[in-house]
Design a protein around this motif. Structure first.
Motif, short mmCIF file in Angstrom:
data_model
loop_
_atom_site.label_atom_id
_atom_site.label_comp_id
_atom_site.label_asym_id
_atom_site.label_seq_id
_atom_site.Cartn_x
_atom_site.Cartn_y
_atom_site.Cartn_z
N GLY A 20 0.82 -1.21 0.00
CA GLY A 20 0.00 0.00 0.00
C GLY A 20 0.85 1.26 0.00
N LEU A 21 1.89 1.28 0.82
CA LEU A 21 2.78 2.44 0.87
C LEU A 21 3.53 2.61 -0.45
N GLY A 22 3.95 1.50 -1.04
CA GLY A 22 4.63 1.56 -2.34
C GLY A 22 3.73 2.11 -3.42
N ALA A 23 2.45 1.72 -3.40
CA ALA A 23 1.50 2.22 -4.40
C ALA A 23 1.26 3.72 -4.22
N LEU A 24 1.23 4.17 -2.97
CA LEU A 24 0.96 5.59 -2.71
C LEU A 24 2.15 6.48 -3.05
N PHE A 25 3.35 6.03 -2.71
CA PHE A 25 4.52 6.90 -2.82
C PHE A 25 5.50 6.50 -3.92
N GLY A 26 5.27 5.40 -4.61
CA GLY A 26 6.21 4.94 -5.64
C GLY A 26 6.34 5.89 -6.80
N GLY A 27 5.23 6.46 -7.26
CA GLY A 27 5.27 7.37 -8.40
C GLY A 27 6.04 8.64 -8.10
N SER A 28 5.85 9.19 -6.90
CA SER A 28 6.57 10.42 -6.55
C SER A 28 8.07 10.15 -6.40
N GLY A 29 8.40 8.96 -5.94
CA GLY A 29 9.82 8.58 -5.84
C GLY A 29 10.47 8.47 -7.21
N GLN A 30 9.76 7.87 -8.16
CA GLN A 30 10.29 7.78 -9.52
C GLN A 30 10.46 9.15 -10.13
N LYS A 31 9.49 10.02 -9.92
CA LYS A 31 9.56 11.37 -10.50
C LYS A 31 10.74 12.13 -9.90
N ALA A 32 10.97 11.99 -8.59
CA ALA A 32 12.08 12.68 -7.94
C ALA A 32 13.42 12.21 -8.46
N LEU A 33 13.50 10.94 -8.82
CA LEU A 33 14.75 10.39 -9.35
C LEU A 33 14.89 10.59 -10.86
N GLY A 34 13.86 11.13 -11.49
CA GLY A 34 13.90 11.32 -12.94
C GLY A 34 13.66 10.03 -13.70
N ALA A 35 13.06 9.03 -13.05
CA ALA A 35 12.87 7.73 -13.68
C ALA A 35 11.48 7.56 -14.28
N SER A 36 10.61 8.56 -14.13
CA SER A 36 9.27 8.42 -14.69
C SER A 36 9.32 8.67 -16.20
N GLU A 37 8.40 8.08 -16.91
CA GLU A 37 8.39 8.20 -18.37
C GLU A 37 7.37 9.24 -18.80
N ARG A 38 7.64 9.85 -19.94
CA ARG A 38 6.69 10.79 -20.52
C ARG A 38 5.50 10.01 -21.09
N ILE A 39 4.32 10.61 -21.00
CA ILE A 39 3.13 10.00 -21.56
C ILE A 39 2.63 10.91 -22.67
N TYR A 40 2.36 10.31 -23.82
CA TYR A 40 1.85 11.06 -24.97
C TYR A 40 0.46 10.57 -25.32
N LEU A 41 -0.40 11.50 -25.68
CA LEU A 41 -1.74 11.20 -26.16
C LEU A 41 -1.65 11.18 -27.68
N VAL A 42 -1.90 10.01 -28.28
CA VAL A 42 -1.72 9.81 -29.72
C VAL A 42 -3.07 9.53 -30.36
N ARG A 43 -3.34 10.22 -31.47
CA ARG A 43 -4.56 9.96 -32.24
C ARG A 43 -4.21 8.92 -33.30
N THR A 44 -4.90 7.78 -33.26
CA THR A 44 -4.63 6.69 -34.20
C THR A 44 -5.26 7.00 -35.56
N ASP A 45 -4.95 6.18 -36.55
CA ASP A 45 -5.52 6.35 -37.89
C ASP A 45 -7.05 6.29 -37.86
N SER A 46 -7.59 5.54 -36.91
CA SER A 46 -9.04 5.42 -36.82
C SER A 46 -9.67 6.58 -36.04
N GLY A 47 -8.85 7.52 -35.55
CA GLY A 47 -9.35 8.68 -34.83
C GLY A 47 -9.43 8.51 -33.33
N GLU A 48 -9.10 7.32 -32.83
CA GLU A 48 -9.14 7.04 -31.40
C GLU A 48 -7.93 7.66 -30.71
#
Length: 90
Positions: A20-48
């Motif tokens: 539970g603690l890992g789920a709550l604080f894991g993302g902020s730890g990754q961001k602080a270390l620069g280990a989080s990945e960029r997320i892109y919103l992509v429009r597919t050929d079908s428009g989705e």
């Protein structure tokens, strides 16, 4: 996951609390270390619209991409031509 493993020293209840603690604080730890990945919103050929993560490439709004597996790559990228494309995310 590491929270659960560390908590397992305290038995099953410790594993649940650690997870539970890992789920709550894991993302902020990754961001602080620069280990989080960029997320892109992509429009597919079908428009989705779909979200894709890109740990190695950086794109600007409007850039065309190809999806290989579950990662966006620069337009024209193939596994055979991968060496010709610079990975600008590192």
């Amino acid at each position: 996951m590491s929270g659960m493993m560390a908590g397992s020293v305290g038995g099953p209840i410790g594993a649940v609390i650690g997870a539970g603690l890992g789920a709550l604080f894991g993302g902020s730890g990754q961001k602080a270390l620069g280990a989080s990945e960029r997320i892109y919103l992509v429009r597919t050929d079908s428009g989705e619209l779909k979200e894709y993560r890109s740990p190695n490439c950086v794109f600007a709004e409007g850039d065309k991409v190809v999806i290989h597996g579950n990662r966006p790559r620069p337009y024209g990228w193939t596994p055979e031509t991968a060496e010709a494309f610079a990975y600008n995310g590192r």
